[in-house]
Design an enzyme around this catalytic site. Structure first.
Site, PDB file in Angstrom:
ATOM      1  N   ASP A  31      37.382  43.358  43.364  1.00  0.00           N
ATOM      2  CA  ASP A  31      36.030  42.930  43.698  1.00  0.00           C
ATOM      3  C   ASP A  31      35.938  42.917  45.226  1.00  0.00           C
ATOM      4  O   ASP A  31      36.961  42.987  45.919  1.00  0.00           O
ATOM      5  CB  ASP A  31      35.786  41.541  43.117  1.00  0.00           C
ATOM      6  CG  ASP A  31      34.402  41.014  43.440  1.00  0.00           C
ATOM      7  OD1 ASP A  31      33.446  41.815  43.432  1.00  0.00           O
ATOM      8  OD2 ASP A  31      34.282  39.817  43.721  1.00  0.00           O
ATOM      9  N   ARG A  69      43.960  29.585  31.519  1.00  0.00           N
ATOM     10  CA  ARG A  69      43.750  30.365  30.292  1.00  0.00           C
ATOM     11  C   ARG A  69      43.516  31.847  30.561  1.00  0.00           C
ATOM     12  O   ARG A  69      44.005  32.696  29.814  1.00  0.00           O
ATOM     13  CB  ARG A  69      42.563  29.781  29.522  1.00  0.00           C
ATOM     14  CG  ARG A  69      42.303  30.458  28.199  1.00  0.00           C
ATOM     15  CD  ARG A  69      41.151  29.796  27.455  1.00  0.00           C
ATOM     16  NE  ARG A  69      40.854  30.478  26.207  1.00  0.00           N
ATOM     17  CZ  ARG A  69      39.818  30.193  25.430  1.00  0.00           C
ATOM     18  NH1 ARG A  69      38.981  29.215  25.769  1.00  0.00           N
ATOM     19  NH2 ARG A  69      39.614  30.859  24.313  1.00  0.00           N
ATOM     20  N   THR A  88      32.294  46.346  42.615  1.00  0.00           N
ATOM     21  CA  THR A  88      31.547  45.242  43.209  1.00  0.00           C
ATOM     22  C   THR A  88      30.097  45.233  42.749  1.00  0.00           C
ATOM     23  O   THR A  88      29.532  46.282  42.416  1.00  0.00           O
ATOM     24  CB  THR A  88      31.593  45.330  44.749  1.00  0.00           C
ATOM     25  OG1 THR A  88      30.756  44.310  45.311  1.00  0.00           O
ATOM     26  CG2 THR A  88      31.103  46.675  45.244  1.00  0.00           C
ATOM     27  N   LYS A 143      21.669  39.217  54.190  1.00  0.00           N
ATOM     28  CA  LYS A 143      22.718  40.217  54.384  1.00  0.00           C
ATOM     29  C   LYS A 143      22.543  40.967  55.704  1.00  0.00           C
ATOM     30  O   LYS A 143      23.536  41.343  56.346  1.00  0.00           O
ATOM     31  CB  LYS A 143      22.731  41.180  53.203  1.00  0.00           C
ATOM     32  CG  LYS A 143      23.207  40.522  51.911  1.00  0.00           C
ATOM     33  CD  LYS A 143      23.270  41.499  50.761  1.00  0.00           C
ATOM     34  CE  LYS A 143      23.796  40.815  49.506  1.00  0.00           C
ATOM     35  NZ  LYS A 143      23.845  41.736  48.342  1.00  0.00           N
ATOM     36  N   ASP A 174      33.196  40.798  47.454  1.00  0.00           N
ATOM     37  CA  ASP A 174      32.802  39.525  48.052  1.00  0.00           C
ATOM     38  C   ASP A 174      33.752  38.403  47.655  1.00  0.00           C
ATOM     39  O   ASP A 174      34.003  38.179  46.471  1.00  0.00           O
ATOM     40  CB  ASP A 174      31.378  39.168  47.630  1.00  0.00           C
ATOM     41  CG  ASP A 174      30.370  40.192  48.123  1.00  0.00           C
ATOM     42  OD1 ASP A 174      30.064  40.196  49.323  1.00  0.00           O
ATOM     43  OD2 ASP A 174      29.910  41.018  47.289  1.00  0.00           O
ATOM     44  N   ASP A 213      37.208  36.862  42.458  1.00  0.00           N
ATOM     45  CA  ASP A 213      37.069  35.441  42.791  1.00  0.00           C
ATOM     46  C   ASP A 213      36.217  34.690  41.774  1.00  0.00           C
ATOM     47  O   ASP A 213      36.252  33.460  41.725  1.00  0.00           O
ATOM     48  CB  ASP A 213      36.418  35.292  44.169  1.00  0.00           C
ATOM     49  CG  ASP A 213      34.936  35.664  44.139  1.00  0.00           C
ATOM     50  OD1 ASP A 213      34.084  34.771  44.244  1.00  0.00           O
ATOM     51  OD2 ASP A 213      34.629  36.859  43.988  1.00  0.00           O
TER      52      ASP A 213
END
Length: 599
Positions: free
Chosen positions: A63, A463, A259, A224, A65, A357
């Site tokens: 990923d 998990r 992403t 952004k 970010d 994340d």
């Protein structure tokens, strides 16, 4: 592995082999203590929930970010917070909320928001409420029970779980707004809303306004653009990141970027993080990846997905039609689904290790849908490690207090009418110690626990994340043949019973069968069964039936072996184990009862 227990017998034998004949380390335990000195630094470690062999990984997916691109805290959060406040004022919220000041010590990832009552909840593994906050007011146990009689709640439509670090400014803003409406005299708070004049603003409506404003700021606003204009102020640049990506590919594995961000933003960030000047020639960031997918729309990507399209890197626009060819390096693709993507790159579930994340969008969905191996990136981990290490004495005190209660109650049974008075005093000390430990982490405590109880977020990590670390770059501290081996997961009956304690009881199934008394009469069913004609199968004299299973003398299951069976050595199948299994396992085949059961 990253604990003393990770040392295998082979490791210990190797250490013994390299020591002198007069070695002072006389036991395996002492060798393990010695090994602590050569462990990786805690900030460089990768921690293990499920065993994983790196040499079986063929695809490394990332990923962007908060994974490859780690935002600076609190700079990015403060910027987001202010942009969302401005958006809310445009919706008609009072201009006084401009005075809100972002406080990084308050918000915590993994919190639940109750849309009905406007409470932020910290919940344990089973849904029991550990902490409840209304605005900035921490609710007492009595107040919590007024909202939740059993101090218990489960995820449903009224609950929103804040899974990602992008949620931190949103969490704090929700607390600010509810606190504002609860205290300003113009507004009258009801149980599920605030009233002003003839208007009613429910806590669910406040949530929807904030959530929509966050979405608008992230995807349609100028946030952004502001970040990219001052990119070095909002991102950590790690010089080892391009080294890691190059080393992965040099060892024969492939890398891919997956992403949710759009191409222009991805291009800006990756150019900053990966573009290097080598002998006067700048290297394109896309050369670090075998495949690149933007606008993935995870978690939708792991379900039905969207149309896969190819992007023109020069213009950033998508080409007409759905792409159906082979994925090419240096090309950029938009959307798609995990099913299509896996077929096009030739991946098979467990040969993919994906770094992300977002515990839900990245880790849970990829694990459930495609059985990808997963590594969760937890930037907060180093802070948690530091505090837990420095305040370990508080946690040890909690364990001692828990043990002392058990010792006090050990001699009581159901014949006892009253327990010792000291128990209530110890419980009060436990509460004080828990609060002190929590406050060292932040106003809402640790991401992973409250006292000795783990949070719901911690249980999700255990998990679904095979391994986890504070950053993807920690992988450079491990060789590509490394075996991440999980520590034994002991249940309470395994971890709390002293192995030296004698066992004065019979195991279930140990009871000897008692012969039927001579006075027993055949039942009606027995009489019916005896009249049923029996099958008469002719069996040759040389044939015999197997009356019970044999003791397996070869390895039938290896809990650490998750690779392709075709990779195993077929010559080893069926071979006897190197040690005498029969002498080490208590196994007695059943004997056929030849005695008559009735007289």
């Amino acid at each position: 592995m990253n604990t003393i227990e990770e040392l295998s017998d082979w490791d210990i034998d190797e250490m013994k082999r390299h020591d002198n004949a007069n070695d002072v380390y006389s036991s395996d335990a002492e060798l393990r203590k010695r090994a602590v000195k050569i462990k990786r630094e805690p900030g460089h470690r990768i921690f293990v929930n499920r065993s994983l062999q790196l040499d079986r990984i063929k695809f490394y997916g990332f990923d962007m970010d908060y994974t490859l691109a780690l935002y600076k805290s609190p700079a990015f959060e403060e910027l987001t917070f202010q942009e969302v406040v401005d958006s809310l004022i445009e919706l008609g919220y009072p201009e006084q909320i401009q005075d809100f000041v972002y406080d990084r010590t308050f918000p915590l990832r993994g919190l639940w928001y109750d849309k009905l009552y406007g409470n932020l909840l910290k919940v344990d593994t089973h849904g029991n409420i550990l902490t409840a906050v209304h605005g900035f007011k921490f609710l007492s146990g009595h107040e919590v029970r007024e909202f939740y009689p059993n101090k218990y709640i489960q995820v449903d439509d009224r609950i929103y779980v804040y899974y990602t670090l992008f949620n931190l400014p949103e969490i704090y803003l929700m607390a600010c707004l509810i606190d504002y409406f609860s205290k300003v005299a113009t507004y009258a708070e009801d149980r599920t809303s605030v009233e002003f004049g003839e208007n009613v603003l429910s806590f669910r409506a406040i949530f929807n306004d904030v959530r929509n404003s966050v979405e608008r700021v992230h995807y349609k606003g100028k946030l952004k653009e502001m970040v990219c204009a001052n990119i070095e102020n909002y991102f950590h640049k790690d010089e080892q990141l391009p080294i890691l990506l190059d080393r992965i590919r040099s060892h024969g594995a492939k890398t891919f970027l997956l992403t949710n961000s759009e191409y222009w933003y991805t291009d800006k960030l990756m150019t900053y993080l990966l573009t290097s000047d080598n002998n006067g020639q700048k290297r394109d960031w896309k050369s670090y990846f075998s495949y690149i997918v933007v606008d993935a729309q995870k978690p939708l990507f792991f379900a039905e997905g969207t149309t896969l399209r190819i992007i023109d890197p020069n213009t950033g626009s998508m080409k007409l039609g759905s792409y159906s060819g082979q994925l090419q390096q240096n090309e950029v693709y938009s959307g798609g689904s995990c099913e299509v993507f896996s077929k096009l790159i030739g991946s098979m579930g467990k040969d993919v290790l994906y770094f992300g994340d977002h515990i839900f969008g990245d880790i849970i969905k990829s694990k459930k849908q495609k059985a990808w191996r997963t590594m969760l990136v937890i930037p907060e981990l180093n802070h948690e490690l530091k505090v837990f290490h420095e305040k370990r004495d508080l946690f040890n005190t909690l364990e001692e207090l828990d043990t002392s209660i058990s010792e006090l109650l050990r001699s009581f049974d159901m014949a006892s009418n009253q327990g010792p008075d000291a128990v209530s005093k110890i419980k009060h000390k436990i509460q004080q110690c828990t609060h002190e430990l929590d406050m060292n982490f932040g106003l809402l405590g640790s991401l992973f626990r409250t006292g000795s109880r783990q949070t719901h977020f911690a249980s999700q990590i255990t998990r679904f994340a095979d391994i986890y670390a504070s950053t993807v770059v920690n992988l450079v501290y491990y060789p590509f043949f490394y075996f991440f081996r999980a520590v034994p997961q002991l249940m309470p009956h395994e971890s709390t019973v002293d192995p030296e304690e004698p066992m004065h009881f019979k195991s279930w199934g140990d009871e000897k069968s008692h012969p039927v008394s001579s006075g027993h009469h055949h039942s009606t069913i027995d009489q019916v069964v005896t009249t049923v004609p029996r099958f008469n199968h002719s069996i040759s004299a040389s044939a015999s039936i197997q009356t019970h299973p044999d003791l397996p003398l070869h390895v039938t299951h290896d809990h650490d072996d998750d690779g392709d069976p075709d990779d195993e050595n077929p010559d080893k199948d069926g071979q006897d184990l190197e040690f005498d299994l029969r002498s080490r396992i208590t196994y007695t085949p059943p004997k056929r009862n030849t005695e008559p059961t009735h007289k």
